[in-house]
Design a protein around this motif. Structure first.
Motif, mmCIF file in Angstrom:
data_model
loop_
_atom_site.group_PDB
_atom_site.id
_atom_site.type_symbol
_atom_site.label_atom_id
_atom_site.label_comp_id
_atom_site.label_asym_id
_atom_site.label_seq_id
_atom_site.Cartn_x
_atom_site.Cartn_y
_atom_site.Cartn_z
ATOM 1 N N LYS A 44 35.634 36.564 45.766
ATOM 2 C CA LYS A 44 34.990 36.697 44.375
ATOM 3 C C LYS A 44 34.861 35.370 43.743
ATOM 4 O O LYS A 44 33.614 35.185 43.344
ATOM 5 N N MET A 78 28.345 40.525 45.186
ATOM 6 C CA MET A 78 29.982 40.878 45.170
ATOM 7 C C MET A 78 30.033 42.291 45.381
ATOM 8 O O MET A 78 30.814 43.013 45.963
ATOM 9 N N LEU A 82 31.888 42.971 48.705
ATOM 10 C CA LEU A 82 33.455 42.870 48.242
ATOM 11 C C LEU A 82 34.139 44.156 48.423
ATOM 12 O O LEU A 82 33.412 45.165 47.788
ATOM 13 N N PHE A 87 38.130 42.775 43.475
ATOM 14 C CA PHE A 87 37.084 42.679 42.023
ATOM 15 C C PHE A 87 38.646 42.190 41.361
ATOM 16 O O PHE A 87 38.781 42.224 40.541
#
Length: 87
Positions: A44, A78, A82, A87
């Protein structure tokens, strides 16, 4: 386009708004969608510091052109690359 719908839906769920996602044309990828050999291995924090040109290049590898601000591009990347626990 199911993929374009899915990308817009996913971004809307993460960010609460929908940017304009453009999937690259068949002229650019005449044999269809080309999945890069390696999945992006960024954290991140990496996406939060990533320059716009690098984000554009990363998304282009996956056949995606995103029209929006730098924050839109970072948030989209993201959300796309991800896992939820990152997160």
């Amino acid at each position: 386009m199911p993929l374009k719908w899915l990308l817009n839906f996913g971004f809307t769920q993460v960010m609460g708004k929908s940017p304009e996602v453009v999937l690259n044309s068949k002229e650019e990828y005449p044999n269809g969608f080309q999945l890069p050999l390696h999945y992006p291995n960024y954290k991140k924090e990496d996406y939060e510091k990533m320059e716009e040109w690098r984000l554009d290049l990363l998304l282009k590898e996956y056949g995606i052109t995103l029209k929006g601000s730098l924050d839109d591009k970072r948030n989209f990347a993201m959300g796309a690359f991800l896992w939820p626990h990152q997160f």
